[in-house]
Scaffold this active site. Structure first.
Site, mmCIF file in Angstrom:
data_model
loop_
_atom_site.group_PDB
_atom_site.id
_atom_site.type_symbol
_atom_site.label_atom_id
_atom_site.label_comp_id
_atom_site.label_asym_id
_atom_site.label_seq_id
_atom_site.Cartn_x
_atom_site.Cartn_y
_atom_site.Cartn_z
ATOM 1 N N CYS A 132 -11.054 50.475 65.612
ATOM 2 C CA CYS A 132 -11.582 49.303 64.899
ATOM 3 C C CYS A 132 -12.554 48.472 65.751
ATOM 4 O O CYS A 132 -13.586 48.017 65.255
ATOM 5 C CB CYS A 132 -10.437 48.419 64.415
ATOM 6 N N HIS A 245 -10.631 41.027 63.937
ATOM 7 C CA HIS A 245 -10.926 41.132 65.363
ATOM 8 C C HIS A 245 -12.246 40.395 65.650
ATOM 9 O O HIS A 245 -13.200 40.478 64.858
ATOM 10 C CB HIS A 245 -11.125 42.591 65.780
#
Ligand code: NAP
Ligand code: 3JN
Length: 339
Positions: A132, A245
């Protein structure tokens, strides 16, 4: 003409990534004929909802892939290691979210906005989804690399707990509840308390002093951008955020770009949204980006310590673009151009 439909298996369907895959298949109206939900013995026999119907969850097994055209995998690296090749041998094209095959030269590592042309190399019937943190970094860096050639990347991440799965999300909420009730919080998933804390430790430590997560960012970025010469150094940090994130990214380019030029490049880049008006407090934050598909970029500014440097702040939903959405986008390219 009738739309062609595909039998799709989701391995790891009960996990946070698997759940997001099911949501995204529905949202994007992916042409699913039958869906096969697969998980461990812990959830086999129970049901999950897909397209308004209750679907039974089956135990992931050798026989799970007969008549399956596409397998979307997120059951953990050691489980993918066993079952992805079995599925691939049965004729299923596996799109794997784990790190197991990412650096295999015969397995394409794909971000559809960046290197869709590399999908064609799936000689083993396996295509890997990058980590990711790598995905959200390469989406905006690719058009900058094309324009000015990136020589070096220095990245520090601020990663949400959902990157470590459902149990990690439960641990953060449990610890917050404990602390507010004056109870000493228990840590089982993370090595140290994550509530109200930051841990410079994601995945295991390697001999070179970096974590495996940090080296995934280095090696995967070079493979996706097809440029082994880029210098990359990463520090990955877990923060007490549920979803989304964030990354502080510093790049050094061969050709000079102004902050305004970078903003212009990114404003037309596929999959990128620029949110950059700090005077009016406009910049991306995880709470605002969770549930969204784009990679958001803000705080774009020149690095005044070197001649050709740019700093930026990149935020994205780690479960969507960082995992499930990217995997479904790969499947969309596959059915549009290859199968
Ligand atoms: P999670 O919430 O803990 O879910 C794990 C899933 O895997 C569950 O569905 C679980 O089934 C299933 N599973 C575990 N062991 C299994 C086995 N032996 N056989 C069959 N199924 C098994 O974790 P997650 O966040 O969804 O992540 C799962 C994996 O996806 C990670 O380990 C990682 O490899 C990958 N991932 C990749 C990214 C990325 O950056 N692209 C991001 C996050 C995760 P039960 O519910 O039955 O236990
Ligand atoms: O921690 C994160 O924010 C992302 C984690 C991803 C992850 C978690 C467990 C195992 C991975 C991955 O995708 O690299 C793996 C793995 O497959 O090695």
């Amino acid at each position: 003409m009738k739309k062609k439909r595909y039998n799709v298996a989701v391995a790891g369907a009960t996990g946070v990534v698997g759940g997001e895959i099911l949501k995204i298949l529905e949202e994007r109206d992916f042409p699913v004929d039958t869906i096969r939900l697969l998980a461990s013995e812990r959830s086999a026999g129970s049901c999950l909802e897909f397209k308004g119907k209750s679907e039974k969850i089956y135990l992931l097994a050798k026989e799970s892939f007969e008549d399956i055209a596409i397998g979307l995998f997120s059951p953990g690296a050691s489980t993918s290691k066993v079952y992805a090749p079995i599925a691939a041998k049965a004729g299923c094209i596996v799109i794997d979210n784990t790190s197991q095959f990412r650096m295999d030269p015969d397995v394409p590592l794909i971000v559809p906005e960046v290197n869709p042309e590399a999908i064609g190399g799936y000689r083993k019937n396996i295509i890997s989804n990058p980590n990711c943190s790598t995905i959200q970094m390469v989406v905006p860096l690719k058009p900058i690399h094309d324009r000015a050639r990136i020589k070096r990347i220095v990245v520090s991440t601020y990663q949400a707990v959902s990157g470590a799965g459902r149990a990690a999300m439960d641990e953060l909420s449990g610890q917050v509840r404990s602390i507010f009730n004056m109870i000493t919080p228990e840590s089982n998933v993370f090595p140290v308390q994550i509530a109200f804390n930051c841990l410079p430790h994601i995945d295991i430590f390697l001999e070179n002093g970096y974590t495996k997560e940090e080296m995934k960012m280095v090696n995967e970025t070079r493979k996706i951008l097809d440029d082994a010469s880029i210098g990359i150094t990463a520090t990955t940090v877990r923060v007490p955020v549920f979803i989304g994130h964030s990354e502080s990214v510093n790049i050094e380019t061969e050709k000079k770009l102004s902050a305004e030029e970078v903003r212009d490049i990114l404003s037309v880049a596929p999959g990128v949204k620029v949110l950059d008006d700090p005077v009016n407090e406009v910049y991306p934050v995880p709470v605002g980006c969770s549930g969204q598909d784009d990679v958001f970029v803000g705080r774009i500014r020149e690095d005044e310590s070197i001649p050709n440097g740019i700093n930026m702040w990149i935020v994205s939903d780690n479960l969507r673009k960082g995992a499930a959405l990217n995997a479904v986008q790969i499947a969309e390219v596959l059915i549009r151009e290859y199968i």
